[in-house]
Design a protein around this motif. Sequence first.
Motif, PDB file in Angstrom:
ATOM      1  N   PRO A  97       0.804  -1.238   0.000  1.00 42.10           N
ATOM      2  CA  PRO A  97       0.000   0.000   0.000  1.00 42.10           C
ATOM      3  C   PRO A  97       0.825   1.269   0.000  1.00 42.10           C
ATOM      4  O   PRO A  97       0.460   2.256  -0.609  1.00 42.10           O
ATOM      5  N   HIS A  98       1.974   1.241   0.689  1.00 37.74           N
ATOM      6  CA  HIS A  98       2.754   2.480   0.823  1.00 37.74           C
ATOM      7  C   HIS A  98       3.400   2.900  -0.494  1.00 37.74           C
ATOM      8  O   HIS A  98       3.830   4.041  -0.623  1.00 37.74           O
ATOM      9  N   PHE A  99       3.492   1.972  -1.458  1.00 34.18           N
ATOM     10  CA  PHE A  99       4.106   2.299  -2.737  1.00 34.18           C
ATOM     11  C   PHE A  99       3.071   2.397  -3.846  1.00 34.18           C
ATOM     12  O   PHE A  99       3.414   2.407  -5.012  1.00 34.18           O
ATOM     13  N   HIS A 100       1.825   2.491  -3.456  1.00 38.54           N
ATOM     14  CA  HIS A 100       0.751   2.563  -4.448  1.00 38.54           C
ATOM     15  C   HIS A 100       0.612   3.999  -4.936  1.00 38.54           C
ATOM     16  O   HIS A 100       0.546   4.935  -4.143  1.00 38.54           O
ATOM     17  N   ARG A 101       0.559   4.174  -6.239  1.00 42.90           N
ATOM     18  CA  ARG A 101       0.523   5.528  -6.795  1.00 42.90           C
ATOM     19  C   ARG A 101      -0.885   6.107  -6.833  1.00 42.90           C
ATOM     20  O   ARG A 101      -1.094   7.261  -6.525  1.00 42.90           O
ATOM     21  N   ASP A 102      -1.841   5.299  -7.253  1.00 41.84           N
ATOM     22  CA  ASP A 102      -3.210   5.790  -7.398  1.00 41.84           C
ATOM     23  C   ASP A 102      -3.893   5.832  -6.039  1.00 41.84           C
ATOM     24  O   ASP A 102      -4.794   5.041  -5.737  1.00 41.84           O
ATOM     25  N   THR A 103      -3.436   6.734  -5.195  1.00 33.85           N
ATOM     26  CA  THR A 103      -3.977   6.821  -3.841  1.00 33.85           C
ATOM     27  C   THR A 103      -5.180   7.753  -3.804  1.00 33.85           C
ATOM     28  O   THR A 103      -5.334   8.637  -4.649  1.00 33.85           O
ATOM     29  N   CYS A 104      -6.002   7.535  -2.809  1.00 35.49           N
ATOM     30  CA  CYS A 104      -7.154   8.389  -2.541  1.00 35.49           C
ATOM     31  C   CYS A 104      -7.147   8.758  -1.071  1.00 35.49           C
ATOM     32  O   CYS A 104      -6.486   8.100  -0.248  1.00 35.49           O
ATOM     33  N   VAL A 105      -7.854   9.790  -0.743  1.00 38.04           N
ATOM     34  CA  VAL A 105      -8.062  10.159   0.653  1.00 38.04           C
ATOM     35  C   VAL A 105      -9.551  10.042   0.949  1.00 38.04           C
ATOM     36  O   VAL A 105     -10.389  10.370   0.104  1.00 38.04           O
ATOM     37  N   ILE A 106      -9.869   9.563   2.128  1.00 38.04           N
ATOM     38  CA  ILE A 106     -11.255   9.467   2.564  1.00 38.04           C
ATOM     39  C   ILE A 106     -11.393  10.281   3.844  1.00 38.04           C
ATOM     40  O   ILE A 106     -10.669  10.066   4.810  1.00 38.04           O
ATOM     41  N   SER A 107     -12.275  11.251   3.816  1.00 38.13           N
ATOM     42  CA  SER A 107     -12.429  12.194   4.928  1.00 38.13           C
ATOM     43  C   SER A 107     -13.841  12.127   5.471  1.00 38.13           C
ATOM     44  O   SER A 107     -14.791  11.778   4.747  1.00 38.13           O
TER      45      SER A 107
END
Length: 521
Positions: free
Chosen positions: A237-247
């Motif tokens: 997960p820490h090297f995943h590029r297509d990250t999202c944030v959930i707020s």
Amino acid sequence: MMKARLQKSKKSSNISHPSNCCIDINRDASINSSSASSKSKLPLQIFGLVSKDRPWPRKERNCVFYSTDCDKTALINNFQKRGWQKVPAFDGEWNLYWACSQNCRYIFGVDHPYRMRSDQMINHFPNSMELSRKDLLVKNIKRYRKDLERKGDALAETMPMHTKLGVGGTRYMHLDIIPMTFVLPSDYNLFVEQFHKNPASTWIVKPSDKSQGIGIYLINKLSKLKRFAYEARTFYPHFHRDTCVISKYIDNPLLIGGKKFDLRLYVLVTTFNPIKAYLYNEGFCRFCTQRYDQTEIDNVFMHLTNVSIQKNNKEYNTIHGGKWSMQNLCLYLDSIRGEGVWEKLYRRIKETIRHSLDAVAPVMANDRHCFEVYGYDIIIDNNLKPWLIEINTSPSIQSTTKNDCTLKTRLIDNVLDVVIPPSGMPDERWSKTPSKESLKNFTLLTPVVLPKPRAKMPTTVDTLPTTKKSMCHQRKAKSLMKCLVGASMPTPMLTKKMAKKSKTLAKRCTTNVSLSKRMSK
């Protein structure tokens, strides 16, 4: 054939370029052996080849040359008003380059280093993504909180443990500026743990590197996040590029006319070390086109305020564009919530912006050739608390209405007044300290300083409330205290009448003391 090629490669390798320039990536294929054998070894620029006709460094100019990647009216009108001349970006002749963020990263890239001249200026910092990427912004703010808490700074003061957590999910009294946020897929398990504490809550998912409302959606069930659950188990997960944030979704926003809105504010930063930031006083509100309903989470026209989304609705008004000036919002809040409310809210907004800049200052690459205009998106909840939603490094300069065109034209005009030295030519040796006249509608964002705590009212009889009755009670109580404490005769020798009077005055005294405690609280 091989020997000839080796000899050519040796000759080309012997050519030494100055350290302040780099090889032109666009024309390196056209450089032949004749240029290598020339007596005058001329430096090469990233956007153009310097020749004898264009020596480097260049002579002093009386005119500013500009280049831009976006031909918007607000930009071109201000450049032409100053008598500046337009040149191609690839030529390298420009003094001011209003570039898009991708070209700026290309110029400052590690693979293509480029040292700018002292008379050149560009409108982005090298690593401005520390503010614009949502995942990096959250990371920097969390580190900023921990650093202040480790130092014992008063800004990191927290509320008691029994305090109920709000949207921010923290107990910080002054640093609770963003909603509770997790990065997916790396923080998926932490999010699930938090979600189970309140399964009825609503969350909003946003791509880390997208803008204009692209890829944003609301959820209230874990089943909508199956993709992130799978990636959290199978990938790194820490090297995943297509990250999202959930707020955590702010489900109690301040509504005007039953519609949700947010604030678009412009902040100019000329340097990060030390921080010199200015807030533009003419921001605006962006309204949704449909009335707010918390239950309809799939309707983007009542939850997302982005103009790029709202203009696709049939109810979109092209005359005012769903926008409201800051002056109208100020008058509305002062008339509905009471006089002085807007002043307090605006002060908290400025503190929120300053906290975000302080959070990224240690990791920003400060370059004297750079300045940047950021677009801050802030939502106000029903308790008049501002929340930082996101920051745009390339806020839209495109105008949708006449008022919008006027506002953005004045904004660019004021920005140029602040960043250009009094001489009229960009100069890296300038201290970047504009005069008060050039600031116009910009307000300097000073470091956040907590107000001094009010001195607690002493609980002695000497400082009781100054009402007529209390003053009378104070005098009687003082005389009684002298009799009870300072007199030479012992207490048993007091008469019955004096003893009864002392009990009555003592009760009044304790009543005044408790009253003073309440007032001090």
